[in-house]
Design a protein around this motif. Sequence first.
Motif, mmCIF file in Angstrom:
data_model
loop_
_atom_site.group_PDB
_atom_site.id
_atom_site.type_symbol
_atom_site.label_atom_id
_atom_site.label_comp_id
_atom_site.label_asym_id
_atom_site.label_seq_id
_atom_site.Cartn_x
_atom_site.Cartn_y
_atom_site.Cartn_z
ATOM 1 N N VAL A 97 -15.586 25.686 17.890
ATOM 2 C CA VAL A 97 -16.348 25.819 16.677
ATOM 3 C C VAL A 97 -17.759 26.657 16.980
ATOM 4 O O VAL A 97 -18.266 26.131 17.591
ATOM 5 N N GLU A 98 -18.007 27.699 16.306
ATOM 6 C CA GLU A 98 -19.240 28.425 16.494
ATOM 7 C C GLU A 98 -19.530 29.318 15.105
ATOM 8 O O GLU A 98 -18.882 29.934 14.474
ATOM 9 N N PHE A 99 -21.069 29.071 14.884
ATOM 10 C CA PHE A 99 -21.365 29.921 13.869
ATOM 11 C C PHE A 99 -22.027 31.047 14.214
ATOM 12 O O PHE A 99 -22.387 30.962 15.223
ATOM 13 N N ILE A 148 -11.698 32.414 10.639
ATOM 14 C CA ILE A 148 -13.241 32.838 10.343
ATOM 15 C C ILE A 148 -13.466 32.440 8.973
ATOM 16 O O ILE A 148 -12.660 32.695 7.829
ATOM 17 N N PHE A 149 -14.557 31.791 8.725
ATOM 18 C CA PHE A 149 -14.779 31.200 7.323
ATOM 19 C C PHE A 149 -16.330 32.040 7.035
ATOM 20 O O PHE A 149 -16.972 32.162 7.764
ATOM 21 N N GLN A 150 -16.230 32.274 5.802
ATOM 22 C CA GLN A 150 -17.338 32.735 5.300
ATOM 23 C C GLN A 150 -18.143 32.073 4.194
ATOM 24 O O GLN A 150 -17.398 31.334 3.331
ATOM 25 N N TYR A 175 -18.167 27.460 2.076
ATOM 26 C CA TYR A 175 -17.349 28.236 3.206
ATOM 27 C C TYR A 175 -15.828 28.270 2.779
ATOM 28 O O TYR A 175 -15.158 27.323 2.665
ATOM 29 N N ASP A 176 -15.195 29.651 2.919
ATOM 30 C CA ASP A 176 -14.024 29.699 2.542
ATOM 31 C C ASP A 176 -13.521 30.755 3.642
ATOM 32 O O ASP A 176 -14.141 31.451 4.099
ATOM 33 N N LEU A 183 -18.321 31.294 10.077
ATOM 34 C CA LEU A 183 -18.026 30.182 11.309
ATOM 35 C C LEU A 183 -16.940 30.407 11.580
ATOM 36 O O LEU A 183 -15.892 30.677 10.876
ATOM 37 N N ALA A 184 -16.678 30.451 13.019
ATOM 38 C CA ALA A 184 -15.337 30.942 13.649
ATOM 39 C C ALA A 184 -14.742 29.598 14.380
ATOM 40 O O ALA A 184 -15.493 28.794 14.772
#
Lengths: 361, 447
Positions: B30-32, B50-52, B67-68, B39-40
């Motif tokens: 997990v990484e911002f 990937i979340f945005q 986050y979606d 957020l990946a």
Amino acid sequence: METRWEGLLRREVVPRREAPTGLLPGASAQVGAGPSPRRPPGSPRGLGATRVKLHPTRICRTSPQVRVPGAVGEQSGPSRLSLGPCAALRTPAHRVPCPRQTSLEEHEGYCLIGFLPAPLRVQDTDAMFARGLKRKCADSEDSPPAPPACSLQRQSLLDMSLVKLQLCHMLAEPNLCRSVLIANTVRQLQEEMSQDSAWQVPAPASAGRGPLERLVSTEILCRTPWEQQGGHSAADSGGSPAPDLLSEPPGAPSAQAPRGAPGCAWEAASPRESRGGFQRSLDQIFETLDSKAPRAAEGLFADVDGPYYDLDAVLTGMVGAKSVPGDGFETLAPTGAPPPGVSYKRDLGELDHVVEILVET
Amino acid sequence: MGEDTDTRKINHSFLRDHSYVTEADVISTVEFNHTGELLATGDKGGRVVIFQREPESKNAPHSQGEYDVYSTFQSHEPEFDYLKSLEIEEKINKIKWLPQQNAAHSLLSTNDKTIKLWKITERDKRPEGYNLKDEEGKLKDLSTVTSLQVPVLKPMDLMVEVSPRRVFANGHTYHINSISVNSDCETYMSADDLRINLWHLAITDRSFNIVDIKPANMEDLTEVITASEFHPHHCNLFVYSSSKGSLRLCDMRAAALCDKHSKLFEEPEDPSNRSFFSEIISSVSDVKFSHSGRYMLTRDYLTVKVWDLNMEARPIETYQVHDYLRSKLCSLYENDCIFDKFECAWNGSDSVIMTGAYNNFFRMFDRNTKRDVTLEASRESSKPRAVLKPRRVCVGGKRRRDDISVDSLDFTRKILHTAWHPAENIIAVAAANNLYIFQDKVNSETH
């Protein structure tokens, strides 16, 4: 802390069968590499035929007390950790129930060799290990040579570590960090055991049969598979203890010889022997991990369906089936492995004796 | 997001069974990104999601900052090494974002052997009004063209395109455990068990080996590299941790091959706690520089430690994550849990550190107030707007009502991967195939 953490999102990764459904209406994903057909969950990996799976399956679980705290929980088996599900997490793509069988039937599970004395609970082991075993043994060095509890536990830990190392070795993708850590633990155990045995008088066979046989079994079990694969280096190091084995108990009666002779000999020779033997075996593990020599690879993948390792062969008594004179180690090899380059100076008749003992018990 | 949740409830109810987890869906990293907008997550099946973060809107204040899913793509495929007859897992070991330099986002993702650079771009306009082609792209019959027009860009539905820009392969013999982008934004390093390589982001056919701890004789191998990271500000400094619990800070200006460390951080072993497992539990599973660059955070099996770069003798702070496991080490060795590699994270202001534990617990330690909290990432506790309740593990003695006893901890549910937003109090926690994102509403700014 004065903070208040609240949930913002919980997203569950969906299985591959469905396309990812979490896309916004306004966004569509273009897959750079292209979606590839995914294997459905529950089926083995695509290249399963060539992958050597973790197979601690032939080892019999005999000690149900050997269990992690946490397996005594309220929830039903699979979600609580006993020895099973942890290994189950490693088997790809299928869930495995917690094994409770005690037979040699094939099951996904991770068991000890089963030489632990039954009343020894794991928690006690932990307490003893945590307190510093070596000091305890030193205090009681003048006691009679009945095996102290700490050396039993040390032995069990050694057994466990050696099994882990063997299984590491069998994996298609050995985790080097794990192997190194286990090997260092084994070295440390072996050093402490050899230091302790240096104080003890070599026990007569009758008194110390229990732990000596365990020593024997561990020696046999770990030596034979490893020395298959790195025979050339065995000649260099540790060759000297071997001829001493038979010369030590010359006067033992023949009836006692199968039990006593290997017992005494191993015990007396254990400082040198264990160091040499384990060191050799550890070295060979790293060599094969590193180099992946063709013969090692052949040994791994020669017969995927057959008995996975010498450990199994020994336990199921397959040793005597095909004995070739003068090259008894051949029978223990995976079928595709070439014979070792160096023949060992050990008396193979003695080896058969010891193995027969194992099979009988 | 509510709609999605309902859909999942209807269609995937069989997944609600806790004990059924498809191996390939287990989140492995997990990484911002650097702004926290993206957020990946990577999973064991080689997929990256990937979340945005949704921009705040006045209309729906409750959906602020949620986050979606932004994009999903298959990063790595299982491969087969023909020379060694080994299968190479597609599990994503690490994802690292590159600092954003234009409208596109870039990230590095790696499995055991290969690192890939992915570029993520958005397309929300397309040209319309070609003279020679019609709307579907077919050539027009020239006789029907009576006048000329200038093509114009018209808005279209947002499309996120991900493409692999570089593939850095064949650099490692052993399994890659970490990657780290340099502050110069041109190079990055990748570390496996015995070696660390320095790559240029634009050059894929060669890399420089900067650390090599492989002994001449593999029989002498006793120590491996477990994690490594570049300093956040000094492009010449990096640190790597070992399985023996030591950290080595290396300066690339000193030599081409940084086998000789500039600083060695090692805490002497406590003789009263010595056991056969001392070495195993001292193995460092993760190392992270603080945002300031002055401190390092390390995680070993039972503790997290904060080190000052100026002091090599011992850490300046040590926090016990789950010391109640110290008496259970033998069992944990038996079931291999002792080899679990937990990650750790700093918050944006370097005042709070976080790490995972068992039973889906994760712990946070406030360095200033010296207070700590244990929280659980579970379905029940993660309903939207549900506030997490602090948990407690009791080790005998008095037991409060909601305490969990050590013996009923679930060692199959563990939080290995956590990440903290670089600026705000938003954390991402991965538990098996579930991603949990928690936000601290009370103190929206970092404290």
